[in-house]
Design a protein around this motif. Structure first.
Motif, PDB file in Angstrom:
ATOM      1  N   ARG A 194      43.289  38.432  39.523  1.00  0.00           N
ATOM      2  CA  ARG A 194      43.119  38.694  41.103  1.00  0.00           C
ATOM      3  C   ARG A 194      42.033  38.858  42.311  1.00  0.00           C
ATOM      4  O   ARG A 194      42.096  38.073  42.731  1.00  0.00           O
ATOM      5  CB  ARG A 194      44.564  38.372  41.239  1.00  0.00           C
ATOM      6  N   ALA A 195      41.785  40.160  42.240  1.00  0.00           N
ATOM      7  CA  ALA A 195      41.082  41.094  42.493  1.00  0.00           C
ATOM      8  C   ALA A 195      39.792  40.598  42.845  1.00  0.00           C
ATOM      9  O   ALA A 195      38.761  40.138  43.982  1.00  0.00           O
ATOM     10  CB  ALA A 195      41.796  42.857  42.937  1.00  0.00           C
ATOM     11  N   GLY A 196      39.454  40.051  41.236  1.00  0.00           N
ATOM     12  CA  GLY A 196      37.859  39.748  41.142  1.00  0.00           C
ATOM     13  C   GLY A 196      37.538  38.392  41.645  1.00  0.00           C
ATOM     14  O   GLY A 196      36.878  38.127  42.297  1.00  0.00           O
ATOM     15  N   VAL A 197      38.544  37.379  41.426  1.00  0.00           N
ATOM     16  CA  VAL A 197      38.360  36.005  42.792  1.00  0.00           C
ATOM     17  C   VAL A 197      37.968  36.016  44.779  1.00  0.00           C
ATOM     18  O   VAL A 197      37.426  36.301  44.623  1.00  0.00           O
ATOM     19  CB  VAL A 197      39.952  34.675  42.000  1.00  0.00           C
ATOM     20  N   ARG A 198      39.162  37.631  44.347  1.00  0.00           N
ATOM     21  CA  ARG A 198      39.326  37.705  46.367  1.00  0.00           C
ATOM     22  C   ARG A 198      37.608  38.174  46.938  1.00  0.00           C
ATOM     23  O   ARG A 198      37.075  37.713  47.758  1.00  0.00           O
ATOM     24  CB  ARG A 198      39.991  38.600  46.931  1.00  0.00           C
ATOM     25  N   ALA A 199      36.831  39.195  45.963  1.00  0.00           N
ATOM     26  CA  ALA A 199      35.917  39.978  45.806  1.00  0.00           C
ATOM     27  C   ALA A 199      34.633  38.490  45.826  1.00  0.00           C
ATOM     28  O   ALA A 199      34.007  39.093  47.397  1.00  0.00           O
ATOM     29  CB  ALA A 199      35.696  40.768  44.688  1.00  0.00           C
ATOM     30  N   ALA A 200      34.722  38.108  44.077  1.00  0.00           N
ATOM     31  CA  ALA A 200      34.163  37.323  44.530  1.00  0.00           C
ATOM     32  C   ALA A 200      33.431  36.029  46.119  1.00  0.00           C
ATOM     33  O   ALA A 200      33.079  35.749  46.585  1.00  0.00           O
ATOM     34  CB  ALA A 200      33.573  35.877  43.831  1.00  0.00           C
ATOM     35  N   GLU A 203      29.217  34.938  40.020  1.00  0.00           N
ATOM     36  CA  GLU A 203      30.021  35.474  39.519  1.00  0.00           C
ATOM     37  C   GLU A 203      31.301  34.903  40.080  1.00  0.00           C
ATOM     38  O   GLU A 203      31.798  34.669  38.940  1.00  0.00           O
ATOM     39  CB  GLU A 203      30.273  36.839  40.143  1.00  0.00           C
ATOM     40  N   LEU A 204      31.121  33.851  41.206  1.00  0.00           N
ATOM     41  CA  LEU A 204      32.315  33.023  40.974  1.00  0.00           C
ATOM     42  C   LEU A 204      32.820  32.369  40.507  1.00  0.00           C
ATOM     43  O   LEU A 204      34.365  31.980  40.230  1.00  0.00           O
ATOM     44  CB  LEU A 204      32.474  32.081  42.828  1.00  0.00           C
ATOM     45  N   ARG A 205      31.501  31.753  39.810  1.00  0.00           N
ATOM     46  CA  ARG A 205      32.121  30.012  38.938  1.00  0.00           C
ATOM     47  C   ARG A 205      33.287  31.112  37.871  1.00  0.00           C
ATOM     48  O   ARG A 205      33.397  30.882  37.344  1.00  0.00           O
ATOM     49  CB  ARG A 205      31.102  29.318  38.105  1.00  0.00           C
ATOM     50  N   ALA A 206      32.384  32.128  37.421  1.00  0.00           N
ATOM     51  CA  ALA A 206      33.113  32.486  35.806  1.00  0.00           C
ATOM     52  C   ALA A 206      34.035  33.247  35.904  1.00  0.00           C
ATOM     53  O   ALA A 206      35.255  33.052  35.401  1.00  0.00           O
ATOM     54  CB  ALA A 206      31.761  33.801  35.681  1.00  0.00           C
ATOM     55  N   VAL A 207      34.526  33.982  37.344  1.00  0.00           N
ATOM     56  CA  VAL A 207      35.707  34.520  37.221  1.00  0.00           C
ATOM     57  C   VAL A 207      37.266  33.178  37.732  1.00  0.00           C
ATOM     58  O   VAL A 207      38.329  33.439  37.408  1.00  0.00           O
ATOM     59  CB  VAL A 207      35.440  35.463  38.825  1.00  0.00           C
ATOM     60  N   VAL A 208      36.440  32.229  38.871  1.00  0.00           N
ATOM     61  CA  VAL A 208      37.444  30.704  39.226  1.00  0.00           C
ATOM     62  C   VAL A 208      37.785  30.952  37.490  1.00  0.00           C
ATOM     63  O   VAL A 208      38.823  30.309  37.879  1.00  0.00           O
ATOM     64  CB  VAL A 208      36.817  30.381  40.121  1.00  0.00           C
ATOM     65  N   THR A 209      36.370  30.481  37.269  1.00  0.00           N
ATOM     66  CA  THR A 209      37.078  29.619  35.496  1.00  0.00           C
ATOM     67  C   THR A 209      38.710  30.635  35.028  1.00  0.00           C
ATOM     68  O   THR A 209      38.866  30.052  34.419  1.00  0.00           O
ATOM     69  CB  THR A 209      36.152  29.666  34.977  1.00  0.00           C
ATOM     70  N   ARG A 210      37.775  31.686  35.167  1.00  0.00           N
ATOM     71  CA  ARG A 210      38.790  32.265  34.127  1.00  0.00           C
ATOM     72  C   ARG A 210      40.086  32.225  34.909  1.00  0.00           C
ATOM     73  O   ARG A 210      41.432  32.540  33.695  1.00  0.00           O
ATOM     74  CB  ARG A 210      38.770  33.851  33.940  1.00  0.00           C
ATOM     75  N   ARG A 267      42.728  36.118  51.984  1.00  0.00           N
ATOM     76  CA  ARG A 267      42.307  35.202  51.438  1.00  0.00           C
ATOM     77  C   ARG A 267      43.966  34.727  50.946  1.00  0.00           C
ATOM     78  O   ARG A 267      43.848  35.699  49.673  1.00  0.00           O
ATOM     79  CB  ARG A 267      41.068  35.762  50.409  1.00  0.00           C
ATOM     80  N   SER A 268      44.172  33.710  50.741  1.00  0.00           N
ATOM     81  CA  SER A 268      45.123  33.055  49.487  1.00  0.00           C
ATOM     82  C   SER A 268      44.854  32.407  48.792  1.00  0.00           C
ATOM     83  O   SER A 268      43.213  31.418  49.053  1.00  0.00           O
ATOM     84  CB  SER A 268      46.660  32.347  50.116  1.00  0.00           C
ATOM     85  N   LEU A 269      44.804  32.341  47.275  1.00  0.00           N
ATOM     86  CA  LEU A 269      44.716  31.834  46.256  1.00  0.00           C
ATOM     87  C   LEU A 269      45.744  30.897  46.086  1.00  0.00           C
ATOM     88  O   LEU A 269      46.764  30.862  45.475  1.00  0.00           O
ATOM     89  CB  LEU A 269      44.489  32.536  44.788  1.00  0.00           C
ATOM     90  N   THR A 270      45.516  29.245  46.599  1.00  0.00           N
ATOM     91  CA  THR A 270      46.374  28.267  46.360  1.00  0.00           C
ATOM     92  C   THR A 270      46.032  27.494  44.948  1.00  0.00           C
ATOM     93  O   THR A 270      45.123  27.374  44.687  1.00  0.00           O
ATOM     94  CB  THR A 270      46.375  27.605  47.248  1.00  0.00           C
ATOM     95  N   GLY A 271      46.860  26.683  43.942  1.00  0.00           N
ATOM     96  CA  GLY A 271      46.354  26.546  42.262  1.00  0.00           C
ATOM     97  C   GLY A 271      46.094  27.384  41.274  1.00  0.00           C
ATOM     98  O   GLY A 271      46.104  28.754  41.844  1.00  0.00           O
TER      99      GLY A 271
END
Length: 289
Positions: free
Chosen positions: A47-53, A130-137, A262-266
């Protein structure tokens, strides 16, 4: 617990003893249409990795992000001032004070007409590879949570196992990363202006990973800031056919933060359509000029 409070449900408890949380979930579905969920198994570092990217992407110059700009409902960058969610409820409001990056599933059906609307290609910024890989995971992990939530809701509503997940075999979820800029960046909000204006969600479930900070999600009462919990909102599509399920709840970003959040929705899912499984939400707002 007050009648309008948002309960916290532990999925670890539900996995071993569904009956232990069924009544609590049923009450929440009827009264508020919201849950806080722990025991979901989504790794905190992920979760932190998505926010960092995402932070690196949003820090790019506007002219660079513009290369990935899309219209409402598309996949890519939604610039500040593009959306005004309150309009979908018929309320004339100023633009939402946010910018977003949206992605979705790469599982087209092979039907060109269907795929053009529901499975458009994702857009990934070359400047933040790196955004693509971390969002995919992350979305893979959250899709598993979404399936469990559908089973959780089915059990609480006395429906047979698989009733809801069978309608989500190829879901067309949307994953949004929303950045809410601080007051120091946007200035004082206009009358009736929010980070995201009051609205309901069109799909079955929306799963929100909020970043604790000033302001926050409001629904009857303010949802507590539990850094581990995911916030689950029941959407219109789940509420409409199920009499015991609360109507999708109006929610709003009522207070502008004093720092960037930053919020992550979905990803959640929308609902059955033409054998494709769950449908992504239609564009809910119009572009503001």
């Amino acid at each position: 617990m007050p009648a309008n409070a948002i309960p916290t449900v532990d999925l670890d408890t539900w996995r071993t003893d569904p009956a232990a949380v069924a009544a609590q979930v049923d009450t929440a579905l009827q009264r508020a249409g919201f849950l806080l969920v722990t025991g979901h198994g989504v790794d905190a570092e992920l979760r932190a990795g998505v926010r960092a990217a995402a932070r690196r992407f949003f820090a790019l110059p506007a002219e660079v992000k513009q290369r990935y700009a899309v219209r409402i409902g598309g996949r890519g960058w939604l610039a500040p001032g593009v959306e005004a969610n309150g309009l979908v409820e018929g309320t004339e409001t100023p633009p939402d004070l946010k910018e977003s990056f949206a992605a979705g599933p790469d599982t087209p059906t092979g039907d060109t007409a269907v795929d053009a609307v529901w499975f458009p290609p994702n857009v990934w910024p070359a400047e933040v590879p790196e955004l693509r890989a971390v969002v995919t995971r992350y979305t893979g992990a959250m899709r598993r949570v979404a399936d469990e939530l559908l089973e959780l809701c089915a059990g609480a509503l006395d429906l047979p196992a698989g009733t809801l997940t069978s309608l989500a075999t190829n879901p067309t979820w949307t994953f949004n990363i929303n950045r809410y800029p601080p007051l120091t960046e946007v200035g004082e909000p206009a009358q009736g202006q929010y980070r995201i204006g009051p609205h309901t969600d069109f799909g079955t479930v929306t799963v929100l990973d909020r970043e604790p900070g000033a302001g926050g999600l409001q629904v009857f009462v303010t949802a507590a800031d539990d850094p581990d919990a995911l916030t689950v909102n029941i959407g219109d599509l789940l509420a409409l056919p199920l009499p015991r399920c609360a109507r999708s709840t109006l929610r709003e970003r009522a207070v502008i933060p004093d720092r960037s959040l930053r919020s992550l929705t979905g990803p959640g899912c929308g609902g059955a359509r033409g054998g494709t499984g769950c449908c992504r939400r239609r564009p809910r707002t119009r572009t503001r000029s």
